[in-house]
Design a protein around this motif. Sequence first.
Motif, PDB file in Angstrom:
ATOM      1  N   VAL A  26     -77.877  -6.538  41.437  1.00 13.29           N
ATOM      2  CA  VAL A  26     -77.275  -7.574  40.582  1.00 13.29           C
ATOM      3  C   VAL A  26     -77.811  -8.944  40.955  1.00 13.29           C
ATOM      4  O   VAL A  26     -78.158  -9.750  40.079  1.00 13.29           O
ATOM      5  N   ALA A  27     -77.908  -9.230  42.231  1.00 13.05           N
ATOM      6  CA  ALA A  27     -78.411 -10.531  42.670  1.00 13.05           C
ATOM      7  C   ALA A  27     -79.869 -10.739  42.254  1.00 13.05           C
ATOM      8  O   ALA A  27     -80.257 -11.840  41.860  1.00 13.05           O
ATOM      9  N   LEU A  28     -80.667  -9.685  42.321  1.00 15.48           N
ATOM     10  CA  LEU A  28     -82.060  -9.801  41.881  1.00 15.48           C
ATOM     11  C   LEU A  28     -82.147 -10.084  40.384  1.00 15.48           C
ATOM     12  O   LEU A  28     -82.954 -10.910  39.948  1.00 15.48           O
ATOM     13  N   VAL A  29     -81.314  -9.426  39.610  1.00 14.57           N
ATOM     14  CA  VAL A  29     -81.340  -9.644  38.154  1.00 14.57           C
ATOM     15  C   VAL A  29     -80.837 -11.041  37.810  1.00 14.57           C
ATOM     16  O   VAL A  29     -81.423 -11.738  36.984  1.00 14.57           O
ATOM     17  N   THR A  34     -85.495 -17.430  34.000  1.00 17.59           N
ATOM     18  CA  THR A  34     -85.499 -17.121  32.575  1.00 17.59           C
ATOM     19  C   THR A  34     -86.019 -18.323  31.811  1.00 17.59           C
ATOM     20  O   THR A  34     -85.868 -19.462  32.237  1.00 17.59           O
ATOM     21  N   HIS A  35     -86.614 -18.042  30.664  1.00 15.69           N
ATOM     22  CA  HIS A  35     -87.215 -19.121  29.891  1.00 15.69           C
ATOM     23  C   HIS A  35     -86.483 -19.389  28.589  1.00 15.69           C
ATOM     24  O   HIS A  35     -86.600 -20.467  28.037  1.00 15.69           O
ATOM     25  N   THR A  36     -85.719 -18.424  28.113  1.00  8.80           N
ATOM     26  CA  THR A  36     -85.033 -18.627  26.846  1.00  8.80           C
ATOM     27  C   THR A  36     -83.532 -18.746  27.074  1.00  8.80           C
ATOM     28  O   THR A  36     -82.984 -18.226  28.054  1.00  8.80           O
ATOM     29  N   ARG A  37     -82.886 -19.418  26.160  1.00 15.26           N
ATOM     30  CA  ARG A  37     -81.443 -19.618  26.267  1.00 15.26           C
ATOM     31  C   ARG A  37     -80.667 -18.302  26.204  1.00 15.26           C
ATOM     32  O   ARG A  37     -79.734 -18.117  26.995  1.00 15.26           O
ATOM     33  N   PRO A  38     -80.980 -17.368  25.301  1.00 10.93           N
ATOM     34  CA  PRO A  38     -80.223 -16.103  25.290  1.00 10.93           C
ATOM     35  C   PRO A  38     -80.314 -15.335  26.609  1.00 10.93           C
ATOM     36  O   PRO A  38     -79.340 -14.720  27.037  1.00 10.93           O
ATOM     37  N   GLY A  44     -75.799 -15.177  32.839  1.00  5.80           N
ATOM     38  CA  GLY A  44     -74.539 -15.811  33.230  1.00  5.80           C
ATOM     39  C   GLY A  44     -73.341 -14.908  32.987  1.00  5.80           C
ATOM     40  O   GLY A  44     -72.428 -14.832  33.818  1.00  5.80           O
ATOM     41  N   LEU A  45     -73.334 -14.207  31.854  1.00  6.14           N
ATOM     42  CA  LEU A  45     -72.261 -13.260  31.568  1.00  6.14           C
ATOM     43  C   LEU A  45     -72.272 -12.093  32.558  1.00  6.14           C
ATOM     44  O   LEU A  45     -71.214 -11.628  33.005  1.00  6.14           O
ATOM     45  N   LEU A  46     -73.457 -11.623  32.899  1.00  9.92           N
ATOM     46  CA  LEU A  46     -73.587 -10.543  33.872  1.00  9.92           C
ATOM     47  C   LEU A  46     -73.061 -10.985  35.234  1.00  9.92           C
ATOM     48  O   LEU A  46     -72.326 -10.240  35.897  1.00  9.92           O
TER      49      LEU A  46
END
Length: 168
Positions: A26-29, A34-38, A44-46
Amino acid sequence: MLTALRNSLQVAVDATWMALLLGLLVALVVTRRTHTRPERVVRGLLDGFFMLPLGVSAVVLGFGLLVTVARPPLALRDEPLLVPLVQALVALPLVVRTLVPVLAGIDDRQRQAAASLGASPARTLLVVDLPVVWRPLLAAAGFAFATSLGSSARRPSCRVPTTRRCRS
């Protein structure tokens, strides 16, 4: 008494490796750039989803998991790894919160340099990330073990050999 101590230690060790494995993933993910807002929103939700066990009692979490896995197709109620799994879920936020700042602090240019020199993603993880993360990973293991061992007092004791009934 020695059997109870051995069982508690075995459950704590099992919960620790489960929490470390899932927490590191989880920490790695969560810490990947990230480059895009989605992508940022999903990450952030994860991150927030895996922090939920902090706001829920371990008893409620365990009972909810027990109700969830008691029916087919899962039917895992009698599995020996169910109690360590619940305790790993309780310890998971501590592991993630310990590892995320360290992984976020690794400069992404180091990973890019390793990749440009021909390192695979797994090799990059071993050569760039793991040397930085191993000490916080030990601290996270201590947190997970202490959390699991501390919550063993709240766990009901089950007598498996003769009956499947639990007594509080």
